[in-house]
Design a protein around this motif. Structure first.
Motif, PDB file in Angstrom:
ATOM      1  N   GLN A  57     -31.334   2.614 -21.056  1.00 25.74           N
ATOM      2  CA  GLN A  57     -31.728   2.810 -22.457  1.00 25.74           C
ATOM      3  C   GLN A  57     -32.370   4.177 -22.682  1.00 25.74           C
ATOM      4  N   ALA A 114     -30.555   6.499 -25.369  1.00 20.11           N
ATOM      5  CA  ALA A 114     -31.171   6.408 -26.694  1.00 20.11           C
ATOM      6  C   ALA A 114     -31.151   7.710 -27.502  1.00 20.11           C
ATOM      7  N   LEU A 156     -30.192  -1.130 -27.950  1.00 25.32           N
ATOM      8  CA  LEU A 156     -29.758   0.142 -28.531  1.00 25.32           C
ATOM      9  C   LEU A 156     -28.966  -0.048 -29.813  1.00 25.32           C
TER      10      LEU A 156
END
Length: 895
Positions: free
Chosen positions: A718, A722, A778
């Motif tokens: 992540q 991101a 996400l």
């Protein structure tokens, strides 16, 4: 304080700008009536579009705090609509970044703000001329514009203007092309530059009319002589002249580079010209275009109100620049010269000083309190810092003989002072002369983030927060913290409050509940008398040469604001029960708690180890237990535990969680216990808070009582994906390889060293639970392909990310550096990170940034220690936040 126009604010909240009828000035009465009706109809339609505006503001809140967004919206709507901003758009932006530009302008439009756009088309013109066999010619940096060049330019400018207008309208933005009748010009030098103009007059009426009718005005930089001859004008010059006429709060130059850079190729966040211009001009790197740009901006700002500023920014970052304290590009303003004094006499008019000190106080005896405070300062060793207009004033008491720190006894800042960043200048001056400082702030202060960024440490006592910087952990800091907490238990006049530190706080405030303060957005009284606590997300903008207020969090700090919930006291440790302590993660967490000053293990449960003594824990002797759900229920009812950590396999901890929940319902207590679950059982449960502080709002974790700790693979993936979510052009694929500790202690092929030697073992190649976890968090689909290798601990990800536009490796790396600036446990590196470098470390390393030759695909690598930041360290972050301690307390730094 800058005025906030009530009618405008109401219109903003309703989702529309207020439309003021002006048609009677321009047309016969029948046309005027028709125009007014049209505008009234348009206003009504915009007013009904509150859902769109609410969604836009929600997105803005994701890039800044709610306080920042509301503060800047109020600031921008405190002037007439055409005075919000003039934005200059270069031709390269129209060619390479049209989508980002239009998206940013659409945001502003839907939130009710109307910038005036002036665009050029230089690169496009060069290309057309070359294709026509005409070599572009320049003299002193100005294009020589003959008749043929002017004809090509005129046609091109109209086409580029129409392209921008049409793209905006596709996004639901009403845009009006204005290609003439705004700029009147004379020939700059007809013999030398031919058809190049020098603007002599700006007609604001077409701009004002467009905005009043609900349109964004889109201007070319062409001008006309009084006789009607079209002349070419540089777009920067045209934007500057328009700004002089409109006097906007912001003049924005959109740039592919996104700002100005110093000699180390670091972006300059802010420049205060009054303080820094001469210093800048003396720098060896300040030359050529950079030098000229700063000089031109200085000349422009000297002809604008002091509240105006210039921003140089990439179009994709326009919202962040406008609506956050940290900004994203380079902010240039005239600033305010700072003055200092070491006596009240030096500060001049005593009555003016009293008015400044009174302005934020809401208590009835404000003037009497100020009189007492000034009497206190007479004869004291202090230094005051302030600007000429006293938008900001600070009083610092110098250290007494037995103290090694100065005391910030007073800080008062008006709203305009915050918005014009006088506060940053002031604090930089204080920090330069005071190597250590202590001060207090009220817990409900709207500018807490700013104070967090200035501090090294903090402690909470009720509704007061004590901040400090420059005081090393040790006897002096412990004494200071103990005095602060003792003050909360005492009344004025008691002997244990006779220190200068506390007397200054009390006299400055008049009582323990109403402190001296800086002006907040809500104009509420806020207390800054002497003492402290520390930072959240967001960075206060700093001067280019002042010490930068880092967003990094010192280990002695408290990075979540006090939400009035469950902050641990300074003199009592939080009691922890660890359910499932046999595994590697449980052991790693025990080691962290063993060195943590504010947590202590009370119970450790393991069925296999029950009855044995816990090894490696030195605070007291702990014997493993085999706690049942019933045991846990009774312990919760009796209030024996502050933090429950579930370190159990997936699918096992529900009976324990249910028991704790039932006990809370049966015997609720004010200081509620917290559950942190290290398994995957509650990562998809919306009633639980997902505990990834770098991506989830820390305030949410700080208020949570049920926290699901992210998975190890999922954390690294992540954090690595991101920053590029908005730039995705397809589904990212994560190729992950973990050391065998990730397979746990139960024997299997995945932790069989003999089987893994000279081998790499793929498993769960589709639909792995981490694939779903990463995608869920996400908000985009990702593919995840896990493997296990022969090393013990550490994970490596190689991630393939398709992009929706062409980007360079430098662009992408800058995005990551900006996103994680100051994050203590995320390190952005140039080369691909290695597992052996992350093993035993408490953070994540992200690097590689290899971009395909097409520019539309990047490969990024990330590493994480699966037992630490992937599990135990992250658990401790969440525990710290939830119990009101410094987020990184007890966590060693990465380096």
């Amino acid at each position: 304080m800058l005025p906030v126009r009530v009618a405008r604010a109401v219109a903003l909240r309703a989702g529309a700008r207020r439309v003021v009828p002006r048609a009677a000035r321009f047309a016969p009465s029948t046309l005027a009536a028709r125009s007014v009706n049209q505008r009234a109809s348009y206003s009504a339609s915009r007013t009904n579009d509150s859902t769109t505006r609410a969604a836009v503001i929600q997105v803005l809140n994701n890039i800044g705090s709610k306080r920042e967004v509301q503060q800047y919206l109020s600031h921008f709507s405190s002037v007439s609509q055409q005075q919000f901003a003039v934005i200059k758009v270069g031709g390269a932006i129209l060619t390479e970044h049209l989508d980002e530009l239009c998206s940013s302008l659409s945001f502003l439009y839907h939130v009710g703000l109307y910038p005036v756009i002036v665009h050029g088309a230089g690169p496009q013109l060069n290309k057309l001329l070359e294709e026509a066999g005409v070599e572009p010619q320049f003299e002193e940096g100005i294009r020589i514009t003959d008749g043929k060049t002017l004809g090509v330019a005129r046609k091109l400018f109209l086409a580029e203007n129409l392209k921008l207008v049409q793209r905006l309208e596709q996004l639901g933005v009403r845009a009006r092309p204005i290609t003439s009748s705004v700029f009147t010009a004379d020939y700059l030098d007809q013999d030398k530059w031919k058809f190049v103009g020098k603007i002599t007059e700006v007609n604001k009426e077409p701009v004002q009319t467009a905005i009043e009718n609900g349109y964004l005005p889109i201007l070319t930089s062409m001008a006309e002589t009084a006789e009607g001859q079209v002349l070419n004008v540089n777009a920067d010059v045209a934007a500057g002249e328009l700004a002089r006429a409109l006097e906007p709060l912001k003049v924005v130059y959109l740039s592919e580079k996104g700002g100005l850079f110093d000699g180390d190729a670091k972006k300059i966040s802010a420049i205060n010209l009054d303080e820094e211009f001469d210093h800048l001009m003396a720098q060896p790197w300040c030359k050529f275009g950079t030098r000229l740009k700063i000089k031109e901006i200085k000349e422009l700002l000297e002809n604008l109100p002091r509240s105006s500023s210039v921003a140089i920014i990439h179009p994709a970052d326009l919202q962040k620049e406008l609506f956050t304290d940290s900004g994203a590009g380079t902010l240039i303003r005239r600033g305010n010269k700072l003055l200092t004094a070491t006596s009240l006499e030096e500060m001049g008019d005593r009555n003016k000083l009293k008015e400044v000190l009174v302005r934020d106080r809401e208590v009835r005896d404000a003037r009497a309190t100020v009189d007492r405070y000034l009497e206190f300062l007479e004869g004291r060793d202090f230094k005051s810092y302030y600007d000429e207009s006293m938008k900001a004033l600070a009083v610092v008491l110098k250290p007494a003989a037995d103290e090694g720190y100065s005391t910030l006894a007073t800080l008062t800042i008006t709203k305009s002072g915050w918005l014009s960043n006088v506060a940053d200048n002031l604090f930089a001056a204080i920090k330069k002369e005071n190597p250590s400082l202590v001060w207090t702030v009220k817990a409900d202060d709207e500018n807490l983030t700013w104070f967090f960024d200035k501090a090294d440490g903090s402690i909470v006592r009720g509704n007061d927060i004590m901040f400090w910087y420059g005081i090393a952990p040790g006897e002096n800091l412990n004494k200071l913290m103990n005095e602060f907490t003792a003050q909360g238990r005492a009344m004025l006049g008691e002997s244990n409050l006779e220190s200068r530190l506390h007397r200054a706080a009390q006299i400055a405030s008049g009582n323990l509940k109403a402190h001296f303060a800086s002006g907040s957005v809500a104009n509420q009284a806020r207390g800054y008398s002497t003492l402290a606590r520390r930072p959240v997300m967001g960075t206060a903008r700093s001067s280019a040469f002042a010490p930068r207020a880092a967003r990094g969090y010192a280990t002695t700090t408290n990075p979540n604001p006090p939400y009035g919930k469950k902050h641990a006291s300074n003199d009592q440790r939080s009691r922890v029960a660890l359910i499932g302590a046999r595994g590697y993660t449980g052991q790693a967490l025990i080691d962290l708690i063993n060195s943590h000053p504010n947590f202590e293990l009370k119970n450790v449960s393991s069925r296999e180890l029950a009855g044995q003594t816990l090894k490696g824990y030195n605070k007291k002797e702990i014997v493993y237990e085999n706690l049942s759900a019933d045991d846990v229920r009774e312990m919760e009812k009796n209030g024996e535990i502050d933090v429950w950590v579930m370190a159990l396999p997936n699918g096992v901890c529900k009976p324990f969680v249910d028991a704790i929940t039932e006990a809370k319902q049966a015997a609720p207590r004010e200081d509620s216990s917290v559950i942190v679950d290290l398994s995957a059982d509650y990562r998809f449960d919306s009633s639980w808070t997902y505990g990834l502080p770098e991506l989830v709002k820390r305030s949410a974790i700080a208020q949570a009582t049920q926290i699901s700790n992210p998975g190890c693979y999922a954390t690294a993936a992540q954090l690595a994906i991101a920053p590029l979510v908005e730039h995705l052009g397809g589904e990212p694929t994560v190729f992950g390889v973990s050391g065998y500790s990730g397979a746990g202690t139960k024997p299997s092929l995945k932790n069989n060293v003999e089987y893994l030697t000279n081998n790499i073992v793929p498993y769960s190649l589709t639909d792995h639970i981490h694939e779903r976890e990463i995608s869920n968090q996400l908000g985009v689909n990702i593919g995840f392909i896990p493997h296990v290798a022969v090393w013990f601990q550490g994970i490596h990800h190689t991630i393939n990310i398709p992009l929706n536009k062409s980007m360079t490796s430098r662009d992408i790396r800058q995005i990551y550096q900006d996103r994680y600036a100051g994050e203590k446990l995320v390190k952005v590196v140039g080369e691909a990170p290695l597992v052996k470098a992350i093993s035993g470390k408490h953070g994540v390393e992200i690097g590689g940034f290899a971009v395909h030759s097409s520019g539309k695909r990047v490969v990024i690598c990330a590493t994480i220690d699966n037992l630490l930041k992937g599990a135990a360290t992250q658990c401790l972050q969440n525990m710290n936040l939830a119990r009101g301690y410094a987020e990184f307390e007890g966590i060693p730094p990465m380096d």
